[in-house]
Design an enzyme around this catalytic site. Sequence first.
Site, mmCIF file in Angstrom:
data_model
loop_
_atom_site.group_PDB
_atom_site.id
_atom_site.type_symbol
_atom_site.label_atom_id
_atom_site.label_comp_id
_atom_site.label_asym_id
_atom_site.label_seq_id
_atom_site.Cartn_x
_atom_site.Cartn_y
_atom_site.Cartn_z
ATOM 1 N N LYS A 95 0.854 -1.204 0.000
ATOM 2 C CA LYS A 95 0.000 0.000 0.000
ATOM 3 C C LYS A 95 0.884 1.246 0.000
ATOM 4 O O LYS A 95 0.708 2.146 -0.823
ATOM 5 C CB LYS A 95 -0.901 0.014 1.229
ATOM 6 C CG LYS A 95 -1.516 1.372 1.549
ATOM 7 C CD LYS A 95 -2.414 1.392 2.753
ATOM 8 C CE LYS A 95 -1.741 1.681 4.035
ATOM 9 N NZ LYS A 95 -1.548 3.096 4.348
ATOM 10 N N ASN A 96 1.840 1.290 0.921
ATOM 11 C CA ASN A 96 2.606 2.540 1.099
ATOM 12 C C ASN A 96 3.620 2.783 -0.008
ATOM 13 O O ASN A 96 4.129 3.890 -0.132
ATOM 14 C CB ASN A 96 3.250 2.570 2.488
ATOM 15 C CG ASN A 96 2.187 2.716 3.567
ATOM 16 O OD1 ASN A 96 1.035 3.060 3.281
ATOM 17 N ND2 ASN A 96 2.557 2.441 4.797
ATOM 18 N N CYS A 104 -5.840 13.024 12.442
ATOM 19 C CA CYS A 104 -5.668 11.605 12.133
ATOM 20 C C CYS A 104 -6.162 10.879 13.381
ATOM 21 O O CYS A 104 -6.311 11.474 14.434
ATOM 22 C CB CYS A 104 -4.178 11.371 11.868
ATOM 23 S SG CYS A 104 -3.742 9.657 11.904
ATOM 24 N N ASP A 119 4.085 0.563 12.169
ATOM 25 C CA ASP A 119 2.856 -0.011 11.599
ATOM 26 C C ASP A 119 2.624 -1.442 12.036
ATOM 27 O O ASP A 119 1.590 -2.021 11.703
ATOM 28 C CB ASP A 119 2.899 0.056 10.061
ATOM 29 C CG ASP A 119 2.851 1.481 9.572
ATOM 30 O OD1 ASP A 119 3.090 1.712 8.391
ATOM 31 O OD2 ASP A 119 2.595 2.383 10.404
ATOM 32 N N ARG A 170 -8.834 -0.169 4.117
ATOM 33 C CA ARG A 170 -7.945 0.867 3.552
ATOM 34 C C ARG A 170 -6.576 0.264 3.215
ATOM 35 O O ARG A 170 -5.929 0.665 2.275
ATOM 36 C CB ARG A 170 -7.737 1.990 4.575
ATOM 37 C CG ARG A 170 -8.921 2.864 4.820
ATOM 38 C CD ARG A 170 -8.526 4.065 5.648
ATOM 39 N NE ARG A 170 -7.384 4.751 5.046
ATOM 40 C CZ ARG A 170 -6.811 5.841 5.581
ATOM 41 N NH1 ARG A 170 -7.256 6.329 6.714
ATOM 42 N NH2 ARG A 170 -5.797 6.429 4.986
HETATM 43 C C1 EPZ Z 1 4.229 6.836 6.381
HETATM 44 O O1 EPZ Z 1 3.488 7.932 6.892
HETATM 45 C C2 EPZ Z 1 3.247 5.681 6.278
HETATM 46 N N1 EPZ Z 1 2.177 6.046 5.368
HETATM 47 C C3 EPZ Z 1 2.668 5.356 7.658
HETATM 48 O O2 EPZ Z 1 1.863 4.181 7.504
HETATM 49 C C4 EPZ Z 1 3.812 5.033 8.613
HETATM 50 O O3 EPZ Z 1 3.280 4.825 9.906
HETATM 51 C C5 EPZ Z 1 4.817 6.197 8.632
HETATM 52 O O4 EPZ Z 1 5.280 6.469 7.297
HETATM 53 C C6 EPZ Z 1 6.037 5.886 9.504
HETATM 54 O O5 EPZ Z 1 6.691 4.759 9.007
HETATM 55 C C7 EPZ Z 1 2.415 6.020 4.025
HETATM 56 O O6 EPZ Z 1 3.500 5.711 3.585
HETATM 57 C C8 EPZ Z 1 1.264 6.383 3.149
HETATM 58 P P1 EPZ Z 1 6.424 10.106 8.470
HETATM 59 P P2 EPZ Z 1 4.149 9.422 6.909
HETATM 60 O O7 EPZ Z 1 6.379 11.390 7.747
HETATM 61 O O8 EPZ Z 1 4.955 9.633 5.702
HETATM 62 C C9 EPZ Z 1 6.813 13.279 11.937
HETATM 63 C C10 EPZ Z 1 -0.035 2.847 7.700
HETATM 64 O O9 EPZ Z 1 -0.527 2.330 8.710
HETATM 65 N N2 EPZ Z 1 6.720 14.279 10.862
HETATM 66 O O10 EPZ Z 1 7.590 9.192 8.266
HETATM 67 O O11 EPZ Z 1 3.063 10.390 7.212
HETATM 68 C C11 EPZ Z 1 5.487 12.559 12.179
HETATM 69 O O12 EPZ Z 1 4.686 13.292 13.066
HETATM 70 C C12 EPZ Z 1 0.455 4.282 7.756
HETATM 71 O O13 EPZ Z 1 0.145 2.258 6.598
HETATM 72 C C13 EPZ Z 1 6.930 15.632 11.185
HETATM 73 O O14 EPZ Z 1 7.166 15.983 12.337
HETATM 74 O O15 EPZ Z 1 5.102 9.280 8.180
HETATM 75 C C14 EPZ Z 1 5.931 11.238 12.762
HETATM 76 O O16 EPZ Z 1 6.171 11.396 14.152
HETATM 77 C C15 EPZ Z 1 0.127 4.955 9.072
HETATM 78 N N3 EPZ Z 1 6.848 16.555 10.190
HETATM 79 C C16 EPZ Z 1 7.277 10.966 12.072
HETATM 80 O O17 EPZ Z 1 7.689 12.210 11.515
HETATM 81 C C17 EPZ Z 1 6.584 16.201 8.882
HETATM 82 O O18 EPZ Z 1 6.545 17.098 8.008
HETATM 83 C C18 EPZ Z 1 7.204 9.961 10.960
HETATM 84 O O19 EPZ Z 1 6.254 10.420 10.025
HETATM 85 C C19 EPZ Z 1 6.378 14.836 8.580
HETATM 86 C C20 EPZ Z 1 6.457 13.891 9.589
#
Ligand code: EPZ
Length: 421
Positions: free
Chosen positions: A22-23, A116, A305, A397
């Site tokens: 998915k991701n 979220c 995840d 999803r």
């Molecule tokens: C991706 O989300 C995945 N989604 C998530 O999977 C997964 O949990 C996450 O990566 C972490 O591995 C997709 O790929 C579509 P991040 P993403 O930006 O990109 C902070 C699932 O269940 N952050 O790596 O949104 C954030 O708050 C989903 O399949 C900032 O602070 O995750 C978090 O603490 C849920 N500022 C950390 O980084 C930003 O601009 C990691 O988030 C962006 C992120």
Amino acid sequence: MDKFVIKGGKKLNGKVSVSGAKNASLALMPAVLLTSGISRLYNTPRLNDVFTMIKLLSQMGVTSNFKDEQLEINTTEIKTYEAPYELVKKMRASIYVLGPLLSRYGYAKVSLPGGCAWGPRPINLHLMALQKMGAKIDLEQGYIIAKANKLNGAKISFDIPSVGATGNTLMAAALAKGTTVINNAACEPEITNLANFLIKMGAKINGIGTSILEIQGVDELTPSEINTIPDRIEAGTLLIAAAITKGSIELIDANEYHIYSILSKLEEAGIKITIGKNSIQLDATDSEIKSVDVSTSVFPGFPTDMQAQWIALMSLANGTANVTDTIYFDRFNHVPELVRLGADIVVNDNTARVVGVKKLTGAKVMSTDLRASASLVLAGLAAEGTTEVLRVYHLDRGYQKIEEKLNSLGADIQRVQSSEY
Ligand code: EPZ
């Protein structure tokens, strides 16, 4: 709204294949916005987030044709460069259209993702990177308005190796003028899959798979095709389904290199893992599941995840396990629902303390988000009696008909229409 009615206590046995990730798909699909023509994504999973992304792209004039697991996307007639709130609020990954639209068309209007199921999920790193590349970013009535005549390469360093921010910046840099360096880039396999797709389109990227990416912008990218990597989270979820029911399964089409952290924790918990050619065997028939601590971290560490699914398994382990989520500090909505099934879990800050119990007992429980619902299904498979998991639209999803896969292994899950919610 559908619910699952699960008759627990059935050991899972047999062979099951892992679908495309998915991701990975949610990054590969918007990447085609960088080109004009027809691209093909193979092994694309048929799940609701993919259909939402298809709908989002179609609003821009992009046409998609889904045949079996092949997704053909035509970007010849792009008319608008907007991602509306109605779709972005359903799926945060919609933010992935920002980088490619801005880089190719110089304009993007994308709704801020909003809340979220758990905690704030900011996008400040996405915006910081694009601003460093010369984009003018304004926030108006809940929308990001991004403009740039031509993005310029820049040296960008992320405080957090954000998957989404890395993906957005990678796509933006591919068509920028000059060189971009992304320091502290995410190394998740889904980002590597995206980078390899961009390379096939004609992008120039060094450091793929490492935390320092260097992208030499090019004038134009051409449509291409790519194989979507297998879904490492579905793989982990299916393995835990077999472990929690003391079964024995063979997982095919998984990529062992993407799930070593999960495999090693399963072995530490006393479960037998055998890695064959294109197959991973798990045998928990004679295992007494040991309590094993987990602290989530970025790839190649134990994925956030899989945190909820691990807590479900530890609920029936022999001892006490501390499960800490260092990525999302408040991703524990599944805990109160697992407690309804008889689990003994207390959450303090970002650590769940799981005291293993002898048995779980079926009850009605409610899904709150994608991976939380997966953990409730796993617990229901092992619980005595019947468990009803409400709001399985969360599950749909991110998993392609997971009840069919689990039932093919011997589970007894019925998908039932329900007005309860
Ligand atoms: C991706 O989300 C995945 N989604 C998530 O999977 C997964 O949990 C996450 O990566 C972490 O591995 C997709 O790929 C579509 P991040 P993403 O930006 O990109 C902070 C699932 O269940 N952050 O790596 O949104 C954030 O708050 C989903 O399949 C900032 O602070 O995750 C978090 O603490 C849920 N500022 C950390 O980084 C930003 O601009 C990691 O988030 C962006 C992120």
